[in-house]
Design a protein around this motif. Structure first.
Motif, PDB file in Angstrom:
ATOM      1  N   MET A   1      -3.473  10.064   5.561  1.00 10.23           N
ATOM      2  CA  MET A   1      -3.015   8.697   5.827  1.00 10.23           C
ATOM      3  C   MET A   1      -2.068   8.644   7.027  1.00 10.23           C
ATOM      4  O   MET A   1      -2.190   7.787   7.881  1.00 10.23           O
ATOM      5  CB  MET A   1      -2.295   8.136   4.604  1.00 10.23           C
TER       6      MET A   1
ATOM      7  N   THR B   1      -4.478  13.404   0.638  1.00  9.74           N
ATOM      8  CA  THR B   1      -4.528  11.971   0.977  1.00  9.74           C
ATOM      9  C   THR B   1      -3.337  11.561   1.839  1.00  9.74           C
ATOM     10  O   THR B   1      -3.509  10.929   2.877  1.00  9.74           O
ATOM     11  CB  THR B   1      -4.522  11.124  -0.319  1.00  9.74           C
TER      12      THR B   1
ATOM     13  N   TRP C   1      -8.671  -1.519   5.555  1.00  8.61           N
ATOM     14  CA  TRP C   1      -9.851  -0.990   6.228  1.00  8.61           C
ATOM     15  C   TRP C   1     -10.676  -2.128   6.839  1.00  8.61           C
ATOM     16  O   TRP C   1     -11.068  -2.083   7.999  1.00  8.61           O
ATOM     17  CB  TRP C   1     -10.713  -0.185   5.240  1.00  8.61           C
TER      18      TRP C   1
ATOM     19  N   TRP D   1       2.480   6.387  -6.835  1.00 13.08           N
ATOM     20  CA  TRP D   1       1.356   7.132  -7.413  1.00 13.08           C
ATOM     21  C   TRP D   1       1.460   8.618  -7.099  1.00 13.08           C
ATOM     22  O   TRP D   1       1.431   9.468  -7.998  1.00 13.08           O
ATOM     23  CB  TRP D   1       0.038   6.545  -6.882  1.00 13.08           C
TER      24      TRP D   1
ATOM     25  N   GLY E   1      -5.821  -0.863   0.300  1.00 20.17           N
ATOM     26  CA  GLY E   1      -6.484   0.043   1.236  1.00 20.17           C
ATOM     27  C   GLY E   1      -7.797  -0.526   1.743  1.00 20.17           C
ATOM     28  O   GLY E   1      -8.093  -0.471   2.946  1.00 20.17           O
TER      29      GLY E   1
ATOM     30  N   VAL F   1      -3.151   0.466  -4.677  1.00 16.38           N
ATOM     31  CA  VAL F   1      -3.377   1.240  -3.445  1.00 16.38           C
ATOM     32  C   VAL F   1      -4.809   1.040  -2.944  1.00 16.38           C
ATOM     33  O   VAL F   1      -5.046   0.799  -1.765  1.00 16.38           O
ATOM     34  CB  VAL F   1      -3.104   2.750  -3.689  1.00 16.38           C
TER      35      VAL F   1
ATOM     36  N   GLY G   1       1.493   3.681  -3.099  1.00 12.78           N
ATOM     37  CA  GLY G   1       1.027   5.039  -2.830  1.00 12.78           C
ATOM     38  C   GLY G   1       2.123   6.067  -3.066  1.00 12.78           C
ATOM     39  O   GLY G   1       1.873   7.135  -3.644  1.00 12.78           O
TER      40      GLY G   1
ATOM     41  N   ARG H   1      -3.921   8.133  12.501  1.00  8.87           N
ATOM     42  CA  ARG H   1      -3.795   7.373  13.754  1.00  8.87           C
ATOM     43  C   ARG H   1      -3.631   8.293  14.958  1.00  8.87           C
ATOM     44  O   ARG H   1      -3.818   7.859  16.109  1.00  8.87           O
ATOM     45  CB  ARG H   1      -2.622   6.393  13.681  1.00  8.87           C
TER      46      ARG H   1
ATOM     47  N   HIS I   1       0.831  -1.205   0.000  1.00 10.10           N
ATOM     48  CA  HIS I   1       0.000   0.000   0.000  1.00 10.10           C
ATOM     49  C   HIS I   1       0.867   1.257   0.000  1.00 10.10           C
ATOM     50  O   HIS I   1       0.694   2.154  -0.817  1.00 10.10           O
ATOM     51  CB  HIS I   1      -0.896  -0.024   1.232  1.00 10.10           C
TER      52      HIS I   1
ATOM     53  N   ILE J   1      -9.139   8.963   1.638  1.00  7.65           N
ATOM     54  CA  ILE J   1      -9.571   7.972   0.641  1.00  7.65           C
ATOM     55  C   ILE J   1     -10.403   8.646  -0.451  1.00  7.65           C
ATOM     56  O   ILE J   1     -10.177   8.424  -1.647  1.00  7.65           O
ATOM     57  CB  ILE J   1     -10.361   6.841   1.328  1.00  7.65           C
TER      58      ILE J   1
ATOM     59  N   ALA K   1      -8.261  10.598  -2.762  1.00  3.61           N
ATOM     60  CA  ALA K   1      -7.499   9.709  -3.657  1.00  3.61           C
ATOM     61  C   ALA K   1      -8.383   9.172  -4.783  1.00  3.61           C
ATOM     62  O   ALA K   1      -7.949   9.107  -5.942  1.00  3.61           O
ATOM     63  CB  ALA K   1      -6.899   8.556  -2.858  1.00  3.61           C
TER      64      ALA K   1
ATOM     65  N   LEU L   1      -8.700  -3.617   9.830  1.00  5.48           N
ATOM     66  CA  LEU L   1      -8.299  -2.790  10.975  1.00  5.48           C
ATOM     67  C   LEU L   1      -9.314  -1.725  11.386  1.00  5.48           C
ATOM     68  O   LEU L   1      -9.160  -1.114  12.455  1.00  5.48           O
ATOM     69  CB  LEU L   1      -6.980  -2.086  10.647  1.00  5.48           C
ATOM     70  N   HIS L   2     -10.346  -1.496  10.576  1.00  4.59           N
ATOM     71  CA  HIS L   2     -11.220  -0.365  10.897  1.00  4.59           C
ATOM     72  C   HIS L   2     -12.705  -0.696  10.819  1.00  4.59           C
ATOM     73  O   HIS L   2     -13.517   0.158  10.496  1.00  4.59           O
ATOM     74  CB  HIS L   2     -10.880   0.813   9.986  1.00  4.59           C
TER      75      HIS L   2
HETATM   76  C1  HEM Z   1      -1.573   8.015  -2.793  1.00  5.90           C
HETATM   77  C2  HEM Z   1      -2.485   7.439  -2.052  1.00  5.90           C
HETATM   78  C3  HEM Z   1      -2.199   6.814  -0.695  1.00  5.90           C
HETATM   79  C4  HEM Z   1      -1.045   6.785   0.047  1.00  5.90           C
HETATM   80  C5  HEM Z   1       0.325   7.400  -0.261  1.00  5.90           C
HETATM   81  C6  HEM Z   1      -1.352   6.040   1.271  1.00  5.90           C
HETATM   82  C7  HEM Z   1      -0.413   5.795   2.281  1.00  5.90           C
HETATM   83  C8  HEM Z   1      -0.733   5.210   3.480  1.00  5.90           C
HETATM   84  C9  HEM Z   1       0.206   5.053   4.587  1.00  5.90           C
HETATM   85  C10 HEM Z   1       1.668   5.492   4.582  1.00  5.90           C
HETATM   86  C11 HEM Z   1      -0.469   4.446   5.600  1.00  5.90           C
HETATM   87  C12 HEM Z   1       0.094   4.015   6.972  1.00  5.90           C
HETATM   88  C13 HEM Z   1      -0.167   5.066   7.970  1.00  5.90           C
HETATM   89  C14 HEM Z   1       0.264   4.606   9.357  1.00  5.90           C
HETATM   90  O1  HEM Z   1       0.432   3.416   9.601  1.00  5.90           O
HETATM   91  O2  HEM Z   1       0.367   5.482  10.208  1.00  5.90           O
HETATM   92  C15 HEM Z   1      -1.832   4.239   5.129  1.00  5.90           C
HETATM   93  C16 HEM Z   1      -2.802   3.650   5.894  1.00  5.90           C
HETATM   94  C17 HEM Z   1      -4.031   3.331   5.383  1.00  5.90           C
HETATM   95  N1  HEM Z   1      -4.500   3.560   4.111  1.00  5.90           N
HETATM   96 FE1  HEM Z   1      -3.605   4.614   2.692  1.00  5.90          FE
HETATM   97  N2  HEM Z   1      -2.669   5.645   1.254  1.00  5.90           N
HETATM   98  C18 HEM Z   1      -3.216   6.089   0.068  1.00  5.90           C
HETATM   99  C19 HEM Z   1      -4.498   5.906  -0.380  1.00  5.90           C
HETATM  100  C20 HEM Z   1      -5.409   5.084   0.256  1.00  5.90           C
HETATM  101  C21 HEM Z   1      -6.673   4.653  -0.316  1.00  5.90           C
HETATM  102  C22 HEM Z   1      -7.192   5.067  -1.701  1.00  5.90           C
HETATM  103  C23 HEM Z   1      -7.258   3.836   0.619  1.00  5.90           C
HETATM  104  C24 HEM Z   1      -8.575   3.109   0.559  1.00  5.90           C
HETATM  105  C25 HEM Z   1      -9.169   2.696  -0.495  1.00  5.90           C
HETATM  106  C26 HEM Z   1      -6.374   3.785   1.782  1.00  5.90           C
HETATM  107  C27 HEM Z   1      -6.624   3.080   2.952  1.00  5.90           C
HETATM  108  C28 HEM Z   1      -5.785   3.044   4.046  1.00  5.90           C
HETATM  109  C29 HEM Z   1      -6.131   2.429   5.339  1.00  5.90           C
HETATM  110  C30 HEM Z   1      -7.428   1.731   5.683  1.00  5.90           C
HETATM  111  C31 HEM Z   1      -5.035   2.637   6.179  1.00  5.90           C
HETATM  112  C32 HEM Z   1      -4.954   2.328   7.684  1.00  5.90           C
HETATM  113  C33 HEM Z   1      -4.129   1.196   8.030  1.00  5.90           C
HETATM  114  C34 HEM Z   1      -3.902   1.190   9.558  1.00  5.90           C
HETATM  115  O3  HEM Z   1      -4.828   1.393  10.310  1.00  5.90           O
HETATM  116  O4  HEM Z   1      -2.755   0.963   9.931  1.00  5.90           O
HETATM  117  N3  HEM Z   1      -5.246   4.532   1.526  1.00  5.90           N
HETATM  118  N4  HEM Z   1      -1.961   4.696   3.840  1.00  5.90           N
END
Ligand code: HEM
Length: 134
Positions: free
Chosen positions: A128, A124, A56, A19, A52, A48, A16, A132, A12, A75, A78, A59-60
């Motif tokens: 992200m 986004t 979700w 992208w 993602g 991604v 990401g 937390r 992810h 989200i 994005a 974890l959510h």
């Molecule tokens: C360029 C787009 C994106 C980037 C760079 C990105 C990057 C990240 C990063 C670095 C985390 C970890 C954050 C952490 O652990 O503190 C994260 C968590 C997450 N991302 Fe993304 N994300 C992107 C788009 C999306 C999209 C489109 C979705 C859903 C369809 C999504 C769903 C999630 C979810 C559910 C988590 C939480 C995971 C957790 O609770 O540890 N993300 N994302």
């Protein structure tokens, strides 16, 4: 160690970063060489979203707290970015390939799509990494 979760969050974040990174670059370069980056960009966006959704669901689940609201904003931004890049940028590159648009017209449309997407993906990325702590 939770192999599936570690694999999902790693894929992810890597996809990401690719992208968002190529979007920022193409926004700055005015869409130069977008032809060679468009498909990998859309591929990364798909990966991604798939990872993602998996994160979700793992974890959510349950009633959303502030963390989920912040993630949700990221989200949504994005998904709109992918739509803009696909619809405006993709169509402009196709019409350039078909000779249906001039180089400058198509390039300026690609640049516009990448600049709109760059703003959205900046939101986004902030959501992200901040979610937390929300
Ligand atoms: C360029 C787009 C994106 C980037 C760079 C990105 C990057 C990240 C990063 C670095 C985390 C970890 C954050 C952490 O652990 O503190 C994260 C968590 C997450 N991302 Fe993304 N994300 C992107 C788009 C999306 C999209 C489109 C979705 C859903 C369809 C999504 C769903 C999630 C979810 C559910 C988590 C939480 C995971 C957790 O609770 O540890 N993300 N994302």
């Amino acid at each position: 160690m939770q192999i599936a979760l570690v694999t999902a969050i790693s894929l992810h974040a890597l996809a990401g970063v690719f992208w968002a990174g190529t979007t920022f670059t193409l926004a700055r370069s005015g869409g130069a060489d977008a032809e060679s980056l468009f498909r990998p960009q859309m591929g990364a966006a798909t990966l991604v979203v798939l990872t993602g959704v998996y994160l979700w669901l793992q974890l959510h689940e349950g009633p959303p707290s502030m963390t989920e609201h912040v993630l949700g904003i990221g989200i949504l931004a994005a998904l709109i970015a992918a739509g803009v890049q696909g619809a405006i940028g993709g169509r402009a590159l196709q019409s350039l390939r078909n000779g249906a648009a001039s180089e400058s017209d198509a390039r300026s449309k690609v640049a516009l799509a990448q600049r709109i997407a760059a703003l959205l993906l900046a939101v986004t990325v902030i959501c992200m990494v901040a979610a937390r702590y929300a």
